[in-house]
Design a protein around this motif. Structure first.
Motif, PDB file in Angstrom:
ATOM      1  N   MET A  38       3.950   9.991  -7.257  1.00  0.00           N
ATOM      2  CA  MET A  38       5.071  10.420  -8.339  1.00  0.00           C
ATOM      3  C   MET A  38       4.355  10.363  -9.823  1.00  0.00           C
ATOM      4  SD  MET A  38       8.269   8.378  -9.211  1.00  0.00           S
ATOM      5  CE  MET A  38       8.859   8.682  -7.612  1.00  0.00           C
ATOM      6  N   TYR A  39       3.373   9.749 -10.011  1.00  0.00           N
ATOM      7  CA  TYR A  39       2.958   9.638 -11.312  1.00  0.00           C
ATOM      8  C   TYR A  39       1.429  10.014 -11.608  1.00  0.00           C
ATOM      9  CZ  TYR A  39       6.733   6.452 -11.847  1.00  0.00           C
ATOM     10  OH  TYR A  39       8.129   5.808 -11.752  1.00  0.00           O
ATOM     11  N   GLY A  40       0.754  10.312 -10.537  1.00  0.00           N
ATOM     12  CA  GLY A  40      -0.681  10.693 -10.427  1.00  0.00           C
ATOM     13  C   GLY A  40      -1.541   9.645 -10.525  1.00  0.00           C
ATOM     14  N   GLY A  58       9.454  10.853 -21.243  1.00  0.00           N
ATOM     15  CA  GLY A  58       8.944  11.515 -20.489  1.00  0.00           C
ATOM     16  C   GLY A  58       7.393  10.881 -20.479  1.00  0.00           C
ATOM     17  N   GLN A  59       6.636  11.526 -19.594  1.00  0.00           N
ATOM     18  CA  GLN A  59       5.038  10.935 -19.383  1.00  0.00           C
ATOM     19  C   GLN A  59       4.357  11.810 -20.183  1.00  0.00           C
ATOM     20  OE1 GLN A  59       3.677  10.989 -15.387  1.00  0.00           O
ATOM     21  NE2 GLN A  59       1.531  10.192 -15.879  1.00  0.00           N
ATOM     22  N   ALA A  60       3.447  10.825 -20.968  1.00  0.00           N
ATOM     23  CA  ALA A  60       2.524  11.375 -21.767  1.00  0.00           C
ATOM     24  C   ALA A  60       1.509  11.883 -21.354  1.00  0.00           C
ATOM     25  CB  ALA A  60       2.462  10.393 -23.048  1.00  0.00           C
ATOM     26  N   PRO A  61       0.820  12.933 -21.931  1.00  0.00           N
ATOM     27  CA  PRO A  61      -0.508  13.127 -21.078  1.00  0.00           C
ATOM     28  C   PRO A  61      -1.426  12.142 -21.548  1.00  0.00           C
ATOM     29  CG  PRO A  61       0.030  14.549 -23.152  1.00  0.00           C
ATOM     30  CD  PRO A  61       1.159  13.691 -22.664  1.00  0.00           C
ATOM     31  N   ILE A  62      -2.451  12.045 -20.674  1.00  0.00           N
ATOM     32  CA  ILE A  62      -3.561  11.287 -20.788  1.00  0.00           C
ATOM     33  C   ILE A  62      -4.763  12.058 -21.485  1.00  0.00           C
ATOM     34  CG2 ILE A  62      -5.280   9.906 -19.354  1.00  0.00           C
ATOM     35  CD1 ILE A  62      -3.308   9.329 -17.202  1.00  0.00           C
ATOM     36  N   ILE A  86       0.911  -1.288  -0.079  1.00  0.00           N
ATOM     37  CA  ILE A  86      -0.009   0.145  -0.040  1.00  0.00           C
ATOM     38  C   ILE A  86       0.977   1.111   0.045  1.00  0.00           C
ATOM     39  CG2 ILE A  86      -1.705   1.248   1.222  1.00  0.00           C
ATOM     40  CD1 ILE A  86      -2.795  -1.328   2.561  1.00  0.00           C
ATOM     41  N   TYR A  87       1.946   1.060   0.733  1.00  0.00           N
ATOM     42  CA  TYR A  87       2.757   2.514   0.951  1.00  0.00           C
ATOM     43  C   TYR A  87       3.448   2.637  -0.513  1.00  0.00           C
ATOM     44  CZ  TYR A  87       7.183   5.049   1.679  1.00  0.00           C
ATOM     45  OH  TYR A  87       8.298   5.793   1.570  1.00  0.00           O
ATOM     46  N   LYS A  88       3.969   1.390  -1.180  1.00  0.00           N
ATOM     47  CA  LYS A  88       4.614   1.671  -2.471  1.00  0.00           C
ATOM     48  C   LYS A  88       3.641   2.306  -3.590  1.00  0.00           C
ATOM     49  CE  LYS A  88       8.277   0.255  -3.597  1.00  0.00           C
ATOM     50  NZ  LYS A  88       9.452   0.933  -3.790  1.00  0.00           N
ATOM     51  N   LYS A  89       2.230   1.770  -3.464  1.00  0.00           N
ATOM     52  CA  LYS A  89       1.225   2.359  -4.427  1.00  0.00           C
ATOM     53  C   LYS A  89       0.890   3.932  -3.977  1.00  0.00           C
ATOM     54  CE  LYS A  89      -3.656   1.929  -4.200  1.00  0.00           C
ATOM     55  NZ  LYS A  89      -3.557   3.582  -4.116  1.00  0.00           N
ATOM     56  N   MET A  90       1.118   4.191  -2.973  1.00  0.00           N
ATOM     57  CA  MET A  90       0.687   5.575  -2.635  1.00  0.00           C
ATOM     58  C   MET A  90       1.810   6.400  -3.113  1.00  0.00           C
ATOM     59  SD  MET A  90      -1.007   5.081   1.440  1.00  0.00           S
ATOM     60  CE  MET A  90      -0.880   6.850   1.755  1.00  0.00           C
ATOM     61  N   PRO A 117       5.711   4.409 -14.987  1.00  0.00           N
ATOM     62  CA  PRO A 117       4.351   5.136 -15.587  1.00  0.00           C
ATOM     63  C   PRO A 117       3.901   4.420 -16.678  1.00  0.00           C
ATOM     64  CG  PRO A 117       6.651   6.167 -15.860  1.00  0.00           C
ATOM     65  CD  PRO A 117       6.758   4.843 -15.025  1.00  0.00           C
ATOM     66  N   ARG A 118       2.452   4.659 -16.650  1.00  0.00           N
ATOM     67  CA  ARG A 118       1.581   3.846 -17.495  1.00  0.00           C
ATOM     68  C   ARG A 118       1.978   4.199 -18.900  1.00  0.00           C
ATOM     69  NH1 ARG A 118      -2.781   0.827 -17.069  1.00  0.00           N
ATOM     70  NH2 ARG A 118      -3.021   1.182 -14.935  1.00  0.00           N
ATOM     71  N   TYR A 119       2.190   5.557 -19.472  1.00  0.00           N
ATOM     72  CA  TYR A 119       2.321   6.377 -20.764  1.00  0.00           C
ATOM     73  C   TYR A 119       3.589   6.891 -20.822  1.00  0.00           C
ATOM     74  CZ  TYR A 119      -2.860   5.090 -20.605  1.00  0.00           C
ATOM     75  OH  TYR A 119      -4.023   4.788 -20.408  1.00  0.00           O
TER      76      TYR A 119
END
Length: 96
Positions: A62-64, A86-90, A53-57, A78-80
């Motif tokens: 970090m990634y939103g 870099g992280q792509a916008p959703i 749970i801590y790692k998920k939080m 990061p998912r995308y």
């Protein structure tokens, strides 16, 4: 910051740690580890579930929210991502 879903996960982890591990990791090696830890001792199962749970939080921080995916061994990425790394916008499938 603790969200309502995190509080719910903590409550589930208190009652039955493997369920919380399953909600976070799905059917993975971490679920099997948590089941075994809970069988061998209730407290080790709790500690493992709370660690997940801590790692998920931390990944949400970090990634939103929803911007990450579980990659195993308590890790998230990061998912995308863009080609530059870099992280792509959703944009939910819309075309520009």
């Amino acid at each position: 910051m603790v969200k309502g879903s995190d509080v719910l996960l903590i409550l589930v982890a208190i009652l039955f740690p493997p369920a919380a591990a399953a909600f976070i990791t799905g059917c993975s090696c971490d679920l099997l580890i948590n089941v075994l830890l809970t069988i061998f001792g209730y407290i080790p199962g709790h500690l493992h579930a709370f660690w997940l749970i801590y790692k998920k939080m931390k990944a949400e921080e970090m990634y939103g929210m929803g911007g990450y995916r579980y990659v195993g061994n308590g890790g998230f990425e990061p998912r995308y991502t863009t080609q530059a790394g870099g992280q792509a916008p959703i944009n939910y499938g819309t075309v520009h």
